[in-house]
Design a protein around this motif. Structure first.
Motif, PDB file in Angstrom:
ATOM      1  N   GLU A 157      -5.666   1.707   2.908  1.00  0.00           N
ATOM      2  CA  GLU A 157      -5.163   0.821   3.959  1.00  0.00           C
ATOM      3  C   GLU A 157      -5.232   1.472   5.342  1.00  0.00           C
ATOM      4  O   GLU A 157      -5.437   0.789   6.353  1.00  0.00           O
ATOM      5  CB  GLU A 157      -3.725   0.410   3.650  1.00  0.00           C
ATOM      6  CG  GLU A 157      -3.621  -0.574   2.485  1.00  0.00           C
ATOM      7  CD  GLU A 157      -2.183  -0.898   2.126  1.00  0.00           C
ATOM      8  OE1 GLU A 157      -1.281  -0.169   2.614  1.00  0.00           O
ATOM      9  OE2 GLU A 157      -1.957  -1.859   1.363  1.00  0.00           O
ATOM     10  N   ASN A 229       3.587  -9.080 -10.622  1.00  0.00           N
ATOM     11  CA  ASN A 229       3.727  -9.443  -9.211  1.00  0.00           C
ATOM     12  C   ASN A 229       4.014 -10.932  -9.032  1.00  0.00           C
ATOM     13  O   ASN A 229       5.028 -11.305  -8.420  1.00  0.00           O
ATOM     14  CB  ASN A 229       2.468  -9.013  -8.447  1.00  0.00           C
ATOM     15  CG  ASN A 229       2.668  -9.063  -6.941  1.00  0.00           C
ATOM     16  OD1 ASN A 229       3.324  -9.951  -6.412  1.00  0.00           O
ATOM     17  ND2 ASN A 229       2.087  -8.100  -6.247  1.00  0.00           N
ATOM     18  N   THR A 233       7.738 -12.679  -7.888  1.00  0.00           N
ATOM     19  CA  THR A 233       7.856 -13.380  -6.606  1.00  0.00           C
ATOM     20  C   THR A 233       8.031 -14.887  -6.770  1.00  0.00           C
ATOM     21  O   THR A 233       8.881 -15.497  -6.119  1.00  0.00           O
ATOM     22  CB  THR A 233       6.616 -13.102  -5.732  1.00  0.00           C
ATOM     23  OG1 THR A 233       5.433 -13.438  -6.465  1.00  0.00           O
ATOM     24  CG2 THR A 233       6.568 -11.651  -5.322  1.00  0.00           C
ATOM     25  N   SER A 239      11.208 -11.101  -2.804  1.00  0.00           N
ATOM     26  CA  SER A 239      10.273 -11.111  -1.688  1.00  0.00           C
ATOM     27  C   SER A 239       9.085 -10.219  -2.012  1.00  0.00           C
ATOM     28  O   SER A 239       9.156  -9.348  -2.886  1.00  0.00           O
ATOM     29  CB  SER A 239      10.959 -10.600  -0.415  1.00  0.00           C
ATOM     30  OG  SER A 239      11.311  -9.233  -0.562  1.00  0.00           O
ATOM     31  N   THR A 240       8.004 -10.434  -1.285  1.00  0.00           N
ATOM     32  CA  THR A 240       6.808  -9.625  -1.522  1.00  0.00           C
ATOM     33  C   THR A 240       7.096  -8.149  -1.283  1.00  0.00           C
ATOM     34  O   THR A 240       6.600  -7.276  -2.017  1.00  0.00           O
ATOM     35  CB  THR A 240       5.675 -10.087  -0.594  1.00  0.00           C
ATOM     36  OG1 THR A 240       5.425 -11.485  -0.813  1.00  0.00           O
ATOM     37  CG2 THR A 240       4.403  -9.295  -0.848  1.00  0.00           C
ATOM     38  N   GLY A 241       7.919  -7.845  -0.295  1.00  0.00           N
ATOM     39  CA  GLY A 241       8.243  -6.459   0.013  1.00  0.00           C
ATOM     40  C   GLY A 241       9.044  -5.766  -1.069  1.00  0.00           C
ATOM     41  O   GLY A 241       9.038  -4.528  -1.154  1.00  0.00           O
ATOM     42  N   ALA A 242       9.740  -6.539  -1.906  1.00  0.00           N
ATOM     43  CA  ALA A 242      10.560  -5.936  -2.964  1.00  0.00           C
ATOM     44  C   ALA A 242       9.745  -5.575  -4.193  1.00  0.00           C
ATOM     45  O   ALA A 242      10.217  -4.807  -5.046  1.00  0.00           O
ATOM     46  CB  ALA A 242      11.683  -6.899  -3.351  1.00  0.00           C
ATOM     47  N   ALA A 244       6.867  -3.819  -4.555  1.00  0.00           N
ATOM     48  CA  ALA A 244       6.381  -2.437  -4.627  1.00  0.00           C
ATOM     49  C   ALA A 244       7.450  -1.481  -5.181  1.00  0.00           C
ATOM     50  O   ALA A 244       7.167  -0.706  -6.101  1.00  0.00           O
ATOM     51  CB  ALA A 244       5.884  -1.972  -3.267  1.00  0.00           C
TER      52      ALA A 244
END
Length: 435
Positions: A157, A229, A233, A239-242, A244
């Motif tokens: 990234e 994933n 969600t 949330s998407t951030g949670a 990982a």
């Protein structure tokens, strides 16, 4: 159980597996960037993952056969060289076709490396710590998921997806250097690398059932893991951030579970597999029923991490006792494991289309139930063997006067007794002397 330390060369082998597993998963974390860089769609990049798995499952055993007559340390260096070439090709790929070729090359080399590395463990370790040693080697796989995937994704990234492949190339070079320094010279495996002798192990029908159990265990786990994933969600509501941090927690659970199973695998391989499959069945079913509730969903997800892919040490010990610990058997076993990954992810995708995002969880539960059923024949044989009376049959050769060997009656079948002896964790010569 003995507390003797696992020899250092085993940890070196784990580093090589860590590098190769990181390469296996790197595409999953960089799909959008690679799609843009190669000028293809995201689904086409997804096919690179499938190609890697197929190359592992189909090509790995053939490469293992080709290297069978080499000294095993030399074979490891050949595989490092092939794997490095594949990663350099991936890092410099000018188009999608070149990248596909690179993934096939690295996939074949990775599978053969698994097989030969695992065949070295019995030669490097005393029997008292063999299960733990296998667990250390397999921690390379667990840490590849826990650390390798997020680190390679982070590098890709910030520095570009090609940099991630260069980083894996560097890591592989370090693993090769560690192998040169830390792994002692070893000759060909027991049997002298005789292809016909190694193929003879596959005439045992029990081996095929044992291999099928491994496929079902891994298939059950990856049916859920492949879709964690979107389930977390879209069904659970995180949330998407949670996601990982939750996946990191899942990876930590696999490392913990692998360590525990490795300590038990030598003595209790079959009971550990039965317990693990039963727990995985319970967690997968609970996840499917309670995926909409955050706390139960996380508990079940972590439970799958503890009792799923972590069964690897017990699976490997069981295969070794059913057949042998030579490279070809290990590589074919790894191929069956890879087939489990492919079944779990691909059939899981079909179940999403038909039953929604809970479909893969129900599929995983069904595969775990089939895995439990596949253990029944061995449990039945062991129960029959334990009921077979042992009678004195004369003085054991080389034993002190008056020391008699206990053997089954002359008209009994020694096969079940051998199975029971192996299930109890005894060595092959000891089992032979008892039958």
């Amino acid at each position: 159980m003995s507390r003797a330390a696992v020899p250092r060369p085993v940890h070196v082998l784990a580093l090589g597996i860590f590098a190769m597993v990181t390469s296996e998963f790197v595409v999953a974390g960089l799909m959008p960037q690679m799609a843009e860089g190669l000028g293809v769609s995201v689904p086409q990049v997804g096919y690179l993952i499938t190609a890697y798995a197929a190359a592992m499952a189909l090509g790995g055993p053939f490469l293992t056969v080709a290297l069978m007559r080499m000294r095993q340390k030399t074979a490891l260096f050949v595989l490092f060289a092939v794997f490095l070439a594949g990663n350099v090709l991936a890092a410099t790929a000018s188009g999608y076709g070149v990248m596909m070729a690179a993934r096939v090359i690295t996939g074949v080399a990775s599978q053969a490396f698994f097989g030969i590395a695992l065949s070295l463990v019995p030669q490097l370790t005393p029997s008292a710590v063999r299960g733990r040693a296998i667990g250390v080697v397999m921690n390379g796989l667990m840490l590849g998921t826990l650390l390798g995937l997020p680190l390679s994704t982070l590098i890709g990234e910030h520095l570009g997806w090609r940099a991630a492949f260069w980083a894996i190339t560097l890591l592989t070079g370090l693993a090769a250097l560690g192998t040169a320094v830390g792994v002692p010279p070893l000759g060909p495996p027991e049997g002298g690398g005789n292809v016909r002798g190694e193929l003879g192990a596959f005439r045992n029908p029990r081996l095929w059932l044992v291999l099928s159990t491994s496929t079902l265990i891994i298939g059950a786990t990856f049916a859920a893991f492949s879709y964690l994933n979107p389930v977390l969600t879209e069904v659970t509501g995180f949330s998407t951030g949670a996601v990982a941090p939750l996946l990191i927690a899942y990876g930590a659970a696999t490392v913990l579970g692998n360590t525990v199973v490795a300590r038990l695998a030598d003595r209790y391989a079959l009971p550990v597999l039965a317990c693990g499959l039963a727990l995985n069945l319970a967690f997968l079913t609970g996840f499917a029923l309670l995926a909409h509730l955050p706390v139960p969903a996380v508990v079940c997800m972590l439970g799958i991490g503890l009792a799923g892919v972590t069964m690897n040490p017990a699976m490997i010990v069981r295969v070794h006792r059913t057949a042998n610990a030579r490279p070809l058997v290990n590589t074919v076993h790894s191929s069956f494991i890879t087939v489990g990954v492919m079944i779990g992810s691909s059939v899981g995708g079909l179940s999403v289309d038909r039953f929604g995002l809970r479909g893969p969880l129900w599929l995983g539960a069904a595969l775990a139930a089939l895995g439990l059923l596949s253990l029944v024949p061995q449990r039945t044989r062991a129960a029959k063997a334990s009921a077979t009376p042992l009678v004195p049959s004369g003085t054991r050769p080389g034993a002190p006067d008056g020391d008699t060997a206990l053997r089954p009656p002359a008209d009994s079948d020694p096969g079940p007794a051998l199975a029971a002896c192996a299930a109890a964790g005894r060595s092959a010569p000891e089992c032979a002397s008892r039958t």
